[in-house]
Scaffold this active site. Structure first.
Site, PDB file in Angstrom:
ATOM      1  N   LYS A  12      37.485   7.960-102.709  1.00  0.00           N
ATOM      2  CA  LYS A  12      38.486   9.030-102.643  1.00  0.00           C
ATOM      3  C   LYS A  12      39.250   9.185-103.954  1.00  0.00           C
ATOM      4  O   LYS A  12      39.815  10.241-104.220  1.00  0.00           O
ATOM      5  CB  LYS A  12      39.416   8.807-101.463  1.00  0.00           C
TER       6      LYS A  12
HETATM    7  C1  LIG Z   1      36.871   8.441 -96.255  1.00  0.00           C
HETATM    8  C2  LIG Z   1      35.767   7.436 -96.262  1.00  0.00           C
HETATM    9  C3  LIG Z   1      34.490   7.740 -95.742  1.00  0.00           C
HETATM   10  C4  LIG Z   1      34.179   9.059 -95.068  1.00  0.00           C
HETATM   11  O1  LIG Z   1      34.222  10.135 -95.938  1.00  0.00           O
HETATM   12  P1  LIG Z   1      34.062  11.643 -95.395  1.00  0.00           P
HETATM   13  O2  LIG Z   1      34.316  12.511 -96.575  1.00  0.00           O
HETATM   14  O3  LIG Z   1      35.062  11.786 -94.311  1.00  0.00           O
HETATM   15  O4  LIG Z   1      32.700  11.796 -94.887  1.00  0.00           O
HETATM   16  C5  LIG Z   1      33.502   6.778 -95.851  1.00  0.00           C
HETATM   17  N1  LIG Z   1      33.740   5.569 -96.403  1.00  0.00           N
HETATM   18  C6  LIG Z   1      34.965   5.237 -96.894  1.00  0.00           C
HETATM   19  C7  LIG Z   1      35.165   3.882 -97.477  1.00  0.00           C
HETATM   20  C8  LIG Z   1      36.009   6.154 -96.850  1.00  0.00           C
HETATM   21  O5  LIG Z   1      37.218   5.822 -97.333  1.00  0.00           O
END
Ligand SMILES: *Cc1c(COP(=O)(O)O)cnc(C)c1O
Length: 474
Positions: free
Chosen positions: A117
Site C-alpha cells: 500500500k
Molecule cells: C490490502 C492488502 C491486500 C489486498 O489488497 P486489495 O487491493 O484489497 O486486493 C493483500 N495483502 C496485503 C498485505 C494487504 O495489505
C-alpha cells in the site's frame, strides 16, 4: 483525462477532482473515460528506466491537464526514492525474487510500512499536498483500517501541510505491530481513533460520513481506501516494472495477486488493457472468497466474515469489483446501477454467460485455507529459503494450482513483509527469527497516541469536528 462514474449518473471529473473525492455522487466509482494504450515498441523502450521514470511514462496520461510534467516528475522522484534518506529501502524499489520453475515474487514491501500500500499512499499524500497547495484548500481524510491501510495512509500524509487524517481501527482487534505503526506517528494533523467495535462498524461509519458531510462545516472529505482512483493508478506501474524485467513485451507474463477488495489485481487488468502482454491474472483469496465464487461459478453474493491468518484480505464484499463489472457490461452505467441495487437488497447476482466467459479468458481464481497458507509458507521456505507472509503465500499457492503455461514467467505479488504477521509464520513452523527493519527497530519503545471512542457515529463525527484543523476545531 476525464473520469466517469461506473453508474453513469454523476458528472465527469478531471484528475484533480477525482483525487479529492471518494465515491461518485451516484454511488459509483470513477474510472478513466478512455484508457491510454501504448505500443509494444514504446513499452520495449522503457526496459532500462529507473522506477520513478517508468512511473512517469505509465501514469502521465492519467494526470494530463491537471499536473504539469515537471511537477509530476519531481513528485515521482521523491515518492520512489531509495536508500537511507529515501522512501523505499531497496535499491530496486520493487525487487523480483526467483522461486523455482520460472516462478517469481515481486517484493512490494520495502516501503515505510512494509506492505504494498506504500506504493500508492506515498504518492497520494504528495499529490494531495501539491494540489491543495495550488488551490489554497485543506481537506480531511477519514478512513477505516483492519491493519495495513491505516499505517500506509498515515505515513503517506504525515507531512502534508493541508491534510488532517483520521483513521479508525477496531479497538484491540489489530495486531500490536500494526497498531504501533499507526499510533507512534505523532503530529498535530494525525488522529488515531480506536473504535469500540469491529472493522465493519468502522467502515460503516466512514461510509455514513461520506454520505452526510454536514459535520465538516464545508471542509472536503477525501477517501484513502482503494476506491480512490489515484491508488489504483499507482499500482499499474509495478506490473510494467516486473514484466519488463522478465522479457516483456517480447513475451507474455502471468500474475497471481493476493486480493480482497480487487484493487491490486484491477491495476493488473488495466496494465494489460494498456498494452502490456499479460496472459493470465489469478485472483488469490483466503476463505473470504466472494471473488473466487464469482470467477469459478458466476455467482457474486455476500457471506459471513471469517477471520483468517491473512487479515488484510478478510472482506465480505469487494469494492473495486464494480470497476471490472462496468467493463464486462460494455460500460453501461445503468446496468451496473441495477446490478448493485439488487446486490444491496440482499440478493447476489450472476452475469450473462458471455460476460462471465469474457472474464474467464483472463482470470482464474483460488480460495486458500489457513492450513494451506501455512503449508505453503513452510514449503517455500524449505525449498527456496524465502520467507513469505501469509498473503503472499496465498498468491504463490494459487499461482501453482492455476498456472496455465509453464513457458510464461509467473509472478506473485509479494504484498507484505513477513515480520508484520509473525503468528502465521510461527504457525507454519518456520524457525527463523523475524526482525523489524532498521527504521522500525525501536517500534515497541515509541510513544503511542490514540483516542478510544464508543461505536457511535455522532461521537466520531464530533471528534473530527473538534480536531479537524491541525488538532483544533474546524
Ligand atoms: C490490502 C492488502 C491486500 C489486498 O489488497 P486489495 O487491493 O484489497 O486486493 C493483500 N495483502 C496485503 C498485505 C494487504 O495489505
Amino acid at each position: 483525462m476525464r473520469y466517469i462514474s461506473t453508474r453513469g449518473q454523476a458528472p465527469a471529473l478531471n484528475f484533480e477532482d477525482v483525487l479529492l473525492t471518494g465515491l461518485a455522487s451516484d454511488g459509483g466509482l470513477y474510472v478513466p473515460e478512455n484508457l491510454p494504450r501504448f505500443t509494444l515498441e514504446e513499452i520495449a523502450s522503457w526496459a532500462d528506466l529507473p522506477y520513478h521514470e517508468l512511473a512517469f511514462r505509465v501514469m502521465r496520461p492519467f494526470v494530463a491537464g491537471s499536473i504539469a510534467d515537471a511537477d509530476f516528475r519531481r513528485i515521482l522522484e521523491e515518492t520512489y526514492s531509495v536508500g537511507e534518506k529515501g522512501v523505499f529501502a531497496h535499491e530496486a524499489v520493487a525487487p523480483l525474487r526467483p522461486l523455482k520453475g520460472n516462478e517469481w515474487v515481486l517484493e512490494l514491501f520495502h516501503g515505510p510500512t512494509l506492505a504494498f500500500k506504500d506504493f500508492a499512499l506515498q504518492l497520494l499524500g504528495r499529490l494531495l499536498d501539491h494540489v491543495l497547495e495550488k488551490r489554497g484548500e485543506r481537506v480531511v481524510i477519514l478512513g477505516a483500517t483492519s491493519g495495513d491501510t491505516g499505517s500506509a495512509a498515515i505515513e503517506g500524509c504525515r507531512r502534508c501541510a493541508n491534510v488532517d487524517i483520521f483513521i479508525l481501527h477496531p479497538h484491540q482487534r489489530v495486531s500490536e505491530v500494526q497498531r504501533r505503526q499507526m499510533t507512534t506517528i505523532l503530529g498535530d494533523n494525525i488522529h488515531n481513533i480506536a473504535v469500540e467495535g469491529n472493522f465493519d462498524d468502522c467502515q460503516e461509519m466512514v461510509k455514513a460520513s461520506f454520505a452526510d458531510q454536514g459535520f465538516l462545516k464545508g471542509t472536503r472529505l477525501v477517501a484513502v481506501n482503494s476506491i480512490n482512483w489515484a491508488r489504483i493508478m499507482a499500482q499499474i506501474v509495478y506490473y510494467f516494472h516486473a514484466a519488463l524485467q522478465l522479457g516483456a513485451p517480447a513475451r507474455s507474463i502471468a500474475f497471481s495477486v493476493p486480493t480482497g477488495n480487487f484493487g491490486d489485481i484491477f491495476a493488473g487488468y488495466l496494465a494489460r488493457n494498456m498494452g502490456l502482454p499479460i496472459s493470465q491474472l489469478i485472483v488469490a483469496t483466503n476463505r473470504n472468497d466472494i471473488l473466487h465464487r464469482f470467477m469459478s461459478g458466476n455467482r457474486y453474493a455476500k457471506e459471513t466474515l471469517h477471520p483468517t491468518l491473512s487479515p488484510s484480505m478478510d472482506i465480505m464484499v469487494s469494492s473495486n469489483f464494480e470497476r471490472l463489472l462496468f467493463d464486462l457490461h460494455g460500460r453501461n452505467g445503468a446496468a451496473i446501477a441495477a446490478l448493485m441495487d439488487s446486490f444491496r437488497q440482499g440478493g447476489g447476482f450472476s452475469v450473462e454467460d458471455e460476460r462471465w466467459s469474457e472474464a474467464r479468458k483472463l482470470f482464474d481464481s483460488l480460495a486458500v485455507s489457513d492450513a494451506e497458507t501455512c503449508s505453503t509458507i513452510a514449503e517455500v521456505f524449505d525449498a527456496c529459503g524465502e520467507l513469505l507472509d501469509p498473503h503472499t503465500a496465498i498468491g504463490v499457492r494459487a499461482a501453482r494450482e492455476c498456472r496455465r503455461s509453464l513457458s510464461s514467467p509467473m509472478v506473485t505479488l509479494g504484498t507484505a513483509h513477513p515480520v508484520k504477521f509473525p503468528d502465521a509464520v510461527r504457525e507454519a513452523g518456520v524457525a527463523r527469527a523475524l526482525e523489524l527493519p532498521a527504521h522500525l527497530a525501536d517500534l515497541f519503545q515509541r510513544e503511542e497516541r490514540c483516542t478510544v471512542l464508543p461505536n457511535q457515529l455522532q461521537a466520531i463525527q464530533a471528534f473530527v469536528g473538534q480536531h479537524g484543523n491541525r488538532g483544533k476545531p474546524l
